[in-house]
Scaffold this motif. Structure first.
Motif, PDB file in Angstrom:
ATOM      1  N   LYS A 130      64.477 -13.597 -14.817  1.00  0.00           N
ATOM      2  CA  LYS A 130      64.946 -14.140 -16.096  1.00  0.00           C
ATOM      3  C   LYS A 130      66.312 -14.800 -15.971  1.00  0.00           C
ATOM      4  N   ASN A 131      67.040 -14.502 -14.868  1.00  0.00           N
ATOM      5  CA  ASN A 131      68.333 -15.140 -14.672  1.00  0.00           C
ATOM      6  C   ASN A 131      68.217 -16.560 -14.113  1.00  0.00           C
ATOM      7  N   ILE A 132      67.003 -16.968 -13.765  1.00  0.00           N
ATOM      8  CA  ILE A 132      66.762 -18.345 -13.325  1.00  0.00           C
ATOM      9  C   ILE A 132      66.226 -19.114 -14.514  1.00  0.00           C
ATOM     10  N   SER A 133      67.000 -20.007 -15.050  1.00  0.00           N
ATOM     11  CA  SER A 133      66.594 -20.683 -16.275  1.00  0.00           C
ATOM     12  C   SER A 133      65.651 -21.848 -15.995  1.00  0.00           C
ATOM     13  N   ILE A 134      64.722 -22.038 -16.913  1.00  0.00           N
ATOM     14  CA  ILE A 134      63.805 -23.173 -16.823  1.00  0.00           C
ATOM     15  C   ILE A 134      64.585 -24.482 -16.897  1.00  0.00           C
ATOM     16  N   SER A 135      65.614 -24.514 -17.731  1.00  0.00           N
ATOM     17  CA  SER A 135      66.419 -25.727 -17.871  1.00  0.00           C
ATOM     18  C   SER A 135      67.079 -26.086 -16.546  1.00  0.00           C
ATOM     19  N   LEU A 136      67.571 -25.059 -15.840  1.00  0.00           N
ATOM     20  CA  LEU A 136      68.199 -25.307 -14.544  1.00  0.00           C
ATOM     21  C   LEU A 136      67.192 -25.908 -13.568  1.00  0.00           C
ATOM     22  N   LEU A 137      66.001 -25.344 -13.511  1.00  0.00           N
ATOM     23  CA  LEU A 137      64.978 -25.870 -12.607  1.00  0.00           C
ATOM     24  C   LEU A 137      64.569 -27.286 -12.986  1.00  0.00           C
ATOM     25  N   ASN A 138      64.517 -27.540 -14.271  1.00  0.00           N
ATOM     26  CA  ASN A 138      64.169 -28.877 -14.732  1.00  0.00           C
ATOM     27  C   ASN A 138      65.194 -29.898 -14.220  1.00  0.00           C
ATOM     28  N   ASP A 139      66.466 -29.491 -14.208  1.00  0.00           N
ATOM     29  CA  ASP A 139      67.529 -30.373 -13.722  1.00  0.00           C
ATOM     30  C   ASP A 139      67.457 -30.574 -12.210  1.00  0.00           C
ATOM     31  N   LEU A 140      66.935 -29.560 -11.508  1.00  0.00           N
ATOM     32  CA  LEU A 140      66.923 -29.603 -10.047  1.00  0.00           C
ATOM     33  C   LEU A 140      65.627 -30.161  -9.464  1.00  0.00           C
ATOM     34  N   ARG A 141      64.673 -30.498 -10.305  1.00  0.00           N
ATOM     35  CA  ARG A 141      63.319 -30.772  -9.832  1.00  0.00           C
ATOM     36  C   ARG A 141      63.233 -31.951  -8.852  1.00  0.00           C
ATOM     37  N   GLN A 154      59.400 -18.336  -8.216  1.00  0.00           N
ATOM     38  CA  GLN A 154      59.788 -17.117  -8.918  1.00  0.00           C
ATOM     39  C   GLN A 154      59.488 -17.218 -10.407  1.00  0.00           C
ATOM     40  N   VAL A 155      59.828 -18.344 -10.982  1.00  0.00           N
ATOM     41  CA  VAL A 155      59.689 -18.500 -12.427  1.00  0.00           C
ATOM     42  C   VAL A 155      58.230 -18.616 -12.848  1.00  0.00           C
ATOM     43  N   LEU A 227      54.644 -30.286 -15.013  1.00  0.00           N
ATOM     44  CA  LEU A 227      54.030 -30.054 -16.320  1.00  0.00           C
ATOM     45  C   LEU A 227      54.163 -28.586 -16.714  1.00  0.00           C
ATOM     46  N   THR A 228      53.979 -27.696 -15.738  1.00  0.00           N
ATOM     47  CA  THR A 228      54.100 -26.267 -16.007  1.00  0.00           C
ATOM     48  C   THR A 228      55.517 -25.904 -16.420  1.00  0.00           C
ATOM     49  N   ILE A 229      56.514 -26.492 -15.759  1.00  0.00           N
ATOM     50  CA  ILE A 229      57.911 -26.245 -16.131  1.00  0.00           C
ATOM     51  C   ILE A 229      58.150 -26.667 -17.577  1.00  0.00           C
ATOM     52  N   LYS A 230      57.616 -27.847 -17.952  1.00  0.00           N
ATOM     53  CA  LYS A 230      57.777 -28.319 -19.331  1.00  0.00           C
ATOM     54  C   LYS A 230      57.191 -27.313 -20.324  1.00  0.00           C
ATOM     55  N   ILE A 231      55.998 -26.816 -20.010  1.00  0.00           N
ATOM     56  CA  ILE A 231      55.335 -25.870 -20.919  1.00  0.00           C
ATOM     57  C   ILE A 231      56.119 -24.570 -21.019  1.00  0.00           C
ATOM     58  N   LEU A 232      56.584 -24.057 -19.869  1.00  0.00           N
ATOM     59  CA  LEU A 232      57.368 -22.821 -19.870  1.00  0.00           C
ATOM     60  C   LEU A 232      58.658 -22.986 -20.672  1.00  0.00           C
ATOM     61  N   LYS A 233      59.262 -24.157 -20.560  1.00  0.00           N
ATOM     62  CA  LYS A 233      60.490 -24.414 -21.310  1.00  0.00           C
ATOM     63  C   LYS A 233      60.211 -24.426 -22.809  1.00  0.00           C
ATOM     64  N   VAL A 234      59.093 -25.031 -23.202  1.00  0.00           N
ATOM     65  CA  VAL A 234      58.723 -25.059 -24.620  1.00  0.00           C
ATOM     66  C   VAL A 234      58.448 -23.639 -25.124  1.00  0.00           C
TER      67      VAL A 234
END
Length: 324
Positions: A130-141, A154-155, A227-234
């Protein structure tokens, strides 16, 4: 590194004094910190989430003078060699860490640590997914980096992960080591708002690792992962009202296709992940407010009381009233 903190870390503990005298491992954790049932199945110590009772990130200095037995854990672990060297056996492979090196261990990886000497300071940094944010991964993709893929796995809870650990050797650029020092200093200083500051430093550290340790060769983005990252973020942001139908319309996909992609990447259905997110939010409200359970259910988007209590008990092993 702050001199006061460094001197504190060098001081021997009572357990270390016993280990120095006998050169044998002395238990350093209470029984409830070890999952006895899983330990019997795994043939080794399985460390539980007891470390995170009052904080999001747990830090400790590894005890010296005796071998630490083989173990695994239900969280992510970083081993940072602040000073000296250490030898670890990770999933059967021997690894040597020298001053400034960092080892990132996956959830479920198995390792043991050979006895450290008096001048060896190994710092353990434990944190959860939970300490790895979806937003952070979205920025790093778009980063050309295996570390990004490691964090992503992990996420989204991939079942076929093929990396159990990553090693980051010391670089001339001191940014990573400086951030690690700040995390350690903040933890042991125990000042106001330390937990929030350490969480922020952890995000900075993850970004620095992605930037400082690139992988050569072309990076090919996986559309289903993105696409999965987008859904998880939503889900994380709109858990109260979001539905698979709405997501299918939003991203112009067939509902069944979207459902299959999500299940393939995450290993769980959209409904299961959405319910889990709602339960996490409910748990936070139950443990931090005096709001009635019915109000909390409404705020997280769950209408069926029987369903809520059953799922809450499955997830937290206790009823909502017991968490009050």
């Amino acid at each position: 590194m702050n001199t006061r903190i460094l001197n504190f870390l060098k001081q021997p503990t009572l357990i270390e004094e016993k280990q120095k005298a006998s050169h044998r491992f002395v238990e350093d954790m209470p029984p409830y910190a070890i999952n006895q049932e899983l330990s019997q199945k795994e043939h080794g110590r399985v460390l539980s989430n007891y470390f995170f009772r009052n904080k999001d990130i747990y830090i400790s200095r590894h005890n010296r003078y005796a071998d630490y037995p083989t173990h695994t854990h239900t969280f992510l672990e970083m081993n940072y060699m602040l000073q000296g060297s250490a030898t670890e056996i990770v999933d059967g492979k021997q690894i040597t860490l020298n001053t400034g090196d960092l080892l990132l261990l996956d959830n479920g990886s198995t390792h043991s640590i050979k006895a450290l000497g008096e001048d060896d300071l190994l710092i353990n940094i434990l944190f959860r997914t939970k300490n790895i944010s979806i937003s952070l991964l979205n920025d790093l993709r778009r980063s050309n980096n295996i570390f990004y893929d490691f964090l992503l796995s992990q996420v989204i809870n991939k079942q076929n992960k093929n990396r159990d650990y990553l090693i980051f050797t010391k670089r001339r650029n001191q940014e990573v080591q400086a951030t690690l020092d700040r995390i350690i200093e903040e933890y042991y200083s125990n000042n106001d708002f330390s937990n929030s500051i350490i969480k922020s430093y952890l995000s900075i550290l993850l970004v620095q690792l992605v930037r400082e340790y690139p992988v050569s060769g072309p990076h090919q983005e996986n559309k289903t992962k993105l696409l999965t990252i987008k859904i998880l973020k939503v889900i994380a942001q709109e858990y109260k009202t979001i539905s698979l139908n709405e997501l299918a319309q939003r991203y112009s996909y067939n509902k069944n296709y979207l459902s299959n992609v999500f299940k393939s990447e995450v290993g769980q259905t959209f409904s299961e992940v959405l319910t889990r997110q709602r339960l996490i939010q409910a748990h936070t409200l139950i443990t931090s407010t005096s709001l009635p359970i019915a109000t909390i259910m409404d705020q997280v988007g769950i209408k069926n009381k029987t369903f809520f209590y059953r799922k809450y008990k499955q997830y937290y092993q206790k009823l909502p009233s017991a968490d009050r």
